[in-house]
Design an enzyme around this catalytic site. Structure first.
Site: not given
Length: 297
Positions: A239, A35, A242
């Site tokens: 979070d 990601s 990321h």
């Protein structure tokens, strides 16, 4: 034949940009991993649904550039714009990643570099075992890279950012280094680019408790032409996993600096290693390309 059709369609759809592609060497940069390579900069999860939404903010360093293209999911060269993994990492919400800031930084610092062809392949949440030869992600990467080369491109580097998903399980951590080596070796072999430069981002975060162990495996990979760029310390989204948009911009610039420092050692043989060359020379324009130019001129 697919490459021929793709270039023909591109020439018909945007002749000025295609002319730029054909007249200048198309420098292929493969983008792979999970990601943080696909890009989650500016993506926030809606608390009630858990569905991510991108804020749509594109920094100046990530704006489209007439000399930056990307290979779309349907294997066509299109003008690159954020989020560049939107049709590749299609099951997730994509935002800003390091690819565009990397490409823009390279072109800013080396105006004679030529046309950049980004080949996005990253998919969020994937483990290194999912990137092994025979697995879907590996075979898709090889297919897309080969298509890029067949359409007139030259492999310049792969930018690789993966490992967060491998910080959860102790067994995966123990096997990580070997699996990573196998992936790099197999990919270079299948692309007939035994000295393909790989710029590996060292983890800044992880999904589990074994972040430092995976980082150590990455830092000690011990393969030629694998350069490490450490993301540790770059700002993270709420979070704690990321990279933020500005962190992705900075990472792209760090990767560009690493690439440009490495670049002078190369640029000669056609995927054949020599004592002083690691990159592949520009593929000479073939009769197919001449046919396209004549047809669409």
């Amino acid at each position: 034949m697919l490459s021929f059709i793709a270039l023909a369609l591109l020439a018909h759809a945007s002749p000025i940009e295609c002319q730029n592609l054909l007249k200048h060497k198309l420098n292929i940069i493969i983008l792979a991993g999970q990601s943080n390579m696909a890009g989650r900069g500016g993506v926030a999860n809606e608390t009630s649904t858990g569905i991510g939404t991108w804020d749509g903010v594109v920094p100046p360093q990530c704006q489209p550039n007439p000399s930056i293209f990307r290979l779309s999911a349907d294997l066509a060269w299109v003008k690159a714009r954020e989020p560049i993994h939107a049709d590749i990492d299609a099951r997730k919400t994509d935002g800003v990643g390091p690819g565009m800031s990397f490409a823009n930084a390279v072109l800013t610092k080396d105006p004679n570099f030529g046309v950049v062809g980004l080949v996005p392949c990253a998919v969020g949440g994937t483990t290194i075992s999912q990137w092994q030869k025979g697995e879907f992600l590996y075979e898709q990467l090889v297919k897309r890279a080969e298509m890029a080369q067949q359409s007139g491109g030259v492999y310049r580097a792969m930018l690789w950012y993966q490992g967060e998903a491998d910080t959860v399980n102790e067994e995966d951590v123990e096997l990580y280094k070997g699996r990573l080596k196998t992936f790099f070796d197999d990919l270079r072999s299948d692309l007939h680019a035994p000295l393909l430069p790989i710029f590996q981002v060292i983890l800044a975060s992880g999904e589990g408790p074994y972040i430092e162990e995976v980082r150590e495996a990455q830092l000690n990979i011990g393969l030629p032409n694998v350069k490490c760029v450490d993301a540790k310390g770059l700002p993270l989204e709420p979070d704690d996993l990321h990279l933020t948009t500005q962190a992705q911009v900075r990472l792209g610039e760090m990767l560009a600096d690493a690439y440009l420092r490495f670049k002078p050692r190369s640029l000669q043989s056609n995927n054949v290693p020599t004592p002083c060359s690691n990159f592949v020379p520009f593929f000479i324009i073939t009769a197919q390309f001449l046919w396209i130019i004549l047809t669409f001129s």
